[in-house]
Motif scaffolding. Structure first.
Motif, PDB file in Angstrom:
ATOM      1  N   ALA A 293     -13.509 -14.604  11.642  1.00  0.00           N
ATOM      2  CA  ALA A 293     -12.543 -13.589  12.088  1.00  0.00           C
ATOM      3  C   ALA A 293     -12.204 -12.728  10.890  1.00  0.00           C
ATOM      4  O   ALA A 293     -11.908 -13.243   9.806  1.00  0.00           O
ATOM      5  CB  ALA A 293     -11.290 -14.262  12.626  1.00  0.00           C
ATOM      6  N   LYS A 294     -12.264 -11.416  11.087  1.00  0.00           N
ATOM      7  CA  LYS A 294     -11.928 -10.479  10.006  1.00  0.00           C
ATOM      8  C   LYS A 294     -10.930  -9.470  10.539  1.00  0.00           C
ATOM      9  O   LYS A 294     -10.997  -9.088  11.712  1.00  0.00           O
ATOM     10  CB  LYS A 294     -13.174  -9.735   9.538  1.00  0.00           C
ATOM     11  N   LEU A 295     -10.020  -9.048   9.677  1.00  0.00           N
ATOM     12  CA  LEU A 295      -9.099  -7.985  10.051  1.00  0.00           C
ATOM     13  C   LEU A 295      -9.279  -6.851   9.053  1.00  0.00           C
ATOM     14  O   LEU A 295      -9.205  -7.070   7.842  1.00  0.00           O
ATOM     15  CB  LEU A 295      -7.644  -8.463  10.035  1.00  0.00           C
ATOM     16  N   ARG A 296      -9.568  -5.656   9.577  1.00  0.00           N
ATOM     17  CA  ARG A 296      -9.775  -4.489   8.714  1.00  0.00           C
ATOM     18  C   ARG A 296      -8.677  -3.486   9.038  1.00  0.00           C
ATOM     19  O   ARG A 296      -8.463  -3.157  10.209  1.00  0.00           O
ATOM     20  CB  ARG A 296     -11.147  -3.869   8.981  1.00  0.00           C
ATOM     21  N   VAL A 297      -7.994  -3.040   8.003  1.00  0.00           N
ATOM     22  CA  VAL A 297      -6.846  -2.151   8.208  1.00  0.00           C
ATOM     23  C   VAL A 297      -7.051  -0.882   7.401  1.00  0.00           C
ATOM     24  O   VAL A 297      -7.403  -0.945   6.215  1.00  0.00           O
ATOM     25  CB  VAL A 297      -5.539  -2.848   7.747  1.00  0.00           C
ATOM     26  N   THR A 298      -6.825   0.263   8.035  1.00  0.00           N
ATOM     27  CA  THR A 298      -6.846   1.531   7.313  1.00  0.00           C
ATOM     28  C   THR A 298      -5.457   2.140   7.417  1.00  0.00           C
ATOM     29  O   THR A 298      -4.949   2.375   8.530  1.00  0.00           O
ATOM     30  CB  THR A 298      -7.897   2.495   7.905  1.00  0.00           C
ATOM     31  N   VAL A 299      -4.841   2.339   6.249  1.00  0.00           N
ATOM     32  CA  VAL A 299      -3.471   2.871   6.201  1.00  0.00           C
ATOM     33  C   VAL A 299      -3.545   4.334   5.787  1.00  0.00           C
ATOM     34  O   VAL A 299      -3.920   4.658   4.663  1.00  0.00           O
ATOM     35  CB  VAL A 299      -2.630   2.082   5.166  1.00  0.00           C
TER      36      VAL A 299
ATOM     37  N   ILE B 111       0.855  -1.191   0.000  1.00  0.00           N
ATOM     38  CA  ILE B 111       0.000   0.000   0.000  1.00  0.00           C
ATOM     39  C   ILE B 111       0.889   1.238   0.000  1.00  0.00           C
ATOM     40  O   ILE B 111       1.795   1.354   0.830  1.00  0.00           O
ATOM     41  CB  ILE B 111      -0.930  -0.008   1.237  1.00  0.00           C
ATOM     42  N   THR B 112       0.666   2.108  -0.969  1.00  0.00           N
ATOM     43  CA  THR B 112       1.371   3.389  -0.998  1.00  0.00           C
ATOM     44  C   THR B 112       0.328   4.417  -1.389  1.00  0.00           C
ATOM     45  O   THR B 112      -0.315   4.280  -2.436  1.00  0.00           O
ATOM     46  CB  THR B 112       2.487   3.399  -2.074  1.00  0.00           C
ATOM     47  N   ASN B 113       0.118   5.391  -0.536  1.00  0.00           N
ATOM     48  CA  ASN B 113      -0.824   6.452  -0.884  1.00  0.00           C
ATOM     49  C   ASN B 113      -0.197   7.799  -0.550  1.00  0.00           C
ATOM     50  O   ASN B 113       1.009   7.865  -0.253  1.00  0.00           O
ATOM     51  CB  ASN B 113      -2.183   6.203  -0.199  1.00  0.00           C
ATOM     52  N   SER B 114      -0.962   8.875  -0.574  1.00  0.00           N
ATOM     53  CA  SER B 114      -0.364  10.200  -0.368  1.00  0.00           C
ATOM     54  C   SER B 114       0.009  10.428   1.100  1.00  0.00           C
ATOM     55  O   SER B 114       0.661  11.418   1.424  1.00  0.00           O
ATOM     56  CB  SER B 114      -1.351  11.280  -0.824  1.00  0.00           C
ATOM     57  N   LEU B 115      -0.383   9.503   1.992  1.00  0.00           N
ATOM     58  CA  LEU B 115      -0.172   9.714   3.430  1.00  0.00           C
ATOM     59  C   LEU B 115       0.891   8.795   4.036  1.00  0.00           C
ATOM     60  O   LEU B 115       1.580   9.176   4.974  1.00  0.00           O
ATOM     61  CB  LEU B 115      -1.491   9.483   4.181  1.00  0.00           C
ATOM     62  N   ALA B 116       0.990   7.591   3.508  1.00  0.00           N
ATOM     63  CA  ALA B 116       1.826   6.585   4.178  1.00  0.00           C
ATOM     64  C   ALA B 116       2.080   5.409   3.264  1.00  0.00           C
ATOM     65  O   ALA B 116       1.490   5.306   2.187  1.00  0.00           O
ATOM     66  CB  ALA B 116       1.084   6.078   5.417  1.00  0.00           C
ATOM     67  N   GLU B 117       2.967   4.518   3.718  1.00  0.00           N
ATOM     68  CA  GLU B 117       3.085   3.233   3.039  1.00  0.00           C
ATOM     69  C   GLU B 117       3.079   2.088   4.038  1.00  0.00           C
ATOM     70  O   GLU B 117       3.419   2.274   5.215  1.00  0.00           O
ATOM     71  CB  GLU B 117       4.294   3.180   2.120  1.00  0.00           C
ATOM     72  N   SER B 118       2.660   0.933   3.540  1.00  0.00           N
ATOM     73  CA  SER B 118       2.506  -0.225   4.421  1.00  0.00           C
ATOM     74  C   SER B 118       2.584  -1.492   3.586  1.00  0.00           C
ATOM     75  O   SER B 118       2.231  -1.492   2.407  1.00  0.00           O
ATOM     76  CB  SER B 118       1.124  -0.133   5.090  1.00  0.00           C
ATOM     77  N   THR B 119       3.079  -2.555   4.203  1.00  0.00           N
ATOM     78  CA  THR B 119       3.086  -3.867   3.557  1.00  0.00           C
ATOM     79  C   THR B 119       2.345  -4.829   4.465  1.00  0.00           C
ATOM     80  O   THR B 119       2.619  -4.867   5.679  1.00  0.00           O
ATOM     81  CB  THR B 119       4.543  -4.367   3.392  1.00  0.00           C
ATOM     82  N   ILE B 120       1.421  -5.576   3.901  1.00  0.00           N
ATOM     83  CA  ILE B 120       0.621  -6.505   4.708  1.00  0.00           C
ATOM     84  C   ILE B 120       0.681  -7.889   4.057  1.00  0.00           C
ATOM     85  O   ILE B 120       0.344  -8.037   2.876  1.00  0.00           O
ATOM     86  CB  ILE B 120      -0.854  -6.049   4.791  1.00  0.00           C
ATOM     87  N   ALA B 121       1.126  -8.891   4.816  1.00  0.00           N
ATOM     88  CA  ALA B 121       1.179 -10.258   4.277  1.00  0.00           C
ATOM     89  C   ALA B 121      -0.205 -10.895   4.391  1.00  0.00           C
ATOM     90  O   ALA B 121      -0.895 -10.716   5.400  1.00  0.00           O
ATOM     91  CB  ALA B 121       2.194 -11.083   5.060  1.00  0.00           C
TER      92      ALA B 121
END
Ligand code: BG6
Length: 304
Positions: A141-147, A33-43
């Motif tokens: 089970a669900k995981l919701r992530v906001t980056v 994930i790369t956006n105008s605010l941050a970056e993140s990698t999620i396996a």
């Protein structure tokens, strides 16, 4: 073609300027994930947030450079999801510590670009005969992530059966710090905790937490924000939570880190775990048809 096949994932869920799916370390499939605010990698294995870095900041999460990135092995760093139990299983010591959620595959269920520039991604744990053998309760089970400028992680447990069940859980977050000697954790002053170092004893936290030896503590009945004050990086990390009644603080220090083998030399100095949890006395009963949602909201503030 499996639902986690890269080209299928990209055609269903990639969003230009927000998220694409790639092969990550050890061949694990990751959402980048790369956006105008941050970056993140999620396996996708474990729905494991491995990195999160708001633009202009040093990484906020710690990820071991010496970790084993391999199918079925938990990743050392980021945000392991401990579920549906925390620590050793209460009745069966052969079951994996911290549950199985962090080592099994999750499927991507939705991706969304948000109006504020953040990226939303949600995952569902894929049940198999092996997971059902360890956890016979009908559930999801669900995981919701906001980056974004903030990292929001939500772990939702729904009871889809007709009998109540109990879960222990943690968003077992590893934070990157400049050096453990330049760091303090605030927000747990006056709390009762179980000190797991050298036999379990109950204690009361006096003042902020400073770490000068192995620390392995479960703070109980606390919902306050925690602040990791980092003089070296001149910032503090704020961890706010919802429906989390326990906070676990962990640093293995020298000997344990050496034994664990995936911290690397001096690795323990650059990390601390502050885990948003429901553990021990704070395990949660989920009634039939009900959903319980544990949330952690992580943000970074400059130190005055
Ligand atoms: O090595 P694992 O299973 O990832 O666990 C790491 C640590 O996780 C912490 O949450 C526990 O309190 C510690 O006791 C444990 O050592």
């Amino acid at each position: 073609m499996s639902s986690n096949d890269l080209s299928a994932l990209n055609s269903r869920f990639a969003i230009p300027g927000h998220v694409q799916f790639k092969e990550g370390p050890g061949g694990l499939t990751v959402a980048e994930i790369t956006n105008s605010l941050a970056e993140s990698t999620i396996a996708l294995q474990g729905a494991h947030v491995m990195t999160w870095q708001p633009h202009g900041q040093a990484p906020v999460l710690w990820l071991s450079r010496f970790g084993k990135f391999a199918p079925g092995k938990s990743i050392r760093g980021g945000v392991p999801v401990c579920w549906p139990w925390f620590g050793p299983h209460a009745e069966d010591a052969k079951l994996p510590g911290h549950g199985f959620a962090r080592t099994v595959m999750w499927e991507v269920q939705e991706t969304r670009a948000q109006p504020d520039g953040a990226t939303f991604i949600s995952f569902g744990l894929i049940e198999t005969d092996a997971t059902r053998a360890q956890w016979p309760h009908p559930s999801s089970a669900k995981l919701r992530v906001t980056v974004g400028a903030e990292l929001k992680v939500e772990l939702a447990t729904r009871n889809t059966g007709s009998a109540p069940f109990q879960i222990g859980e943690a968003l077992h977050t590893y934070f990157h710090i400049s050096d453990v000697a330049d760091m303090k954790i605030k927000g747990l002053e006056g709390c009762t905790y179980l000190d797991k170092v050298g036999g379990t004893t109950s204690k009361t936290q006096q003042g902020p937490i400073v770490i000068e030896s192995e620390v392995d503590r479960v703070y109980l009945n606390t919902e306050s924000d925690c602040l990791i004050e980092d003089l070296g990086l001149k910032r503090q990390i704020r961890i706010a939570t919802r429906s989390s009644r326990s906070t676990v603080v962990w640093n293995p220090w020298i000997e344990k880190a050496e034994k664990m083998g995936d911290f690397g030399p001096e690795g323990y100095r650059g990390m601390v775990c502050v885990e948003s949890a429901n553990a021990v006395d704070n395990v949660v009963t989920v009634l039939p048809g009900a959903e319980h949602i544990l949330q952690a909201m992580i943000s970074v503030e400059a130190l005055a």
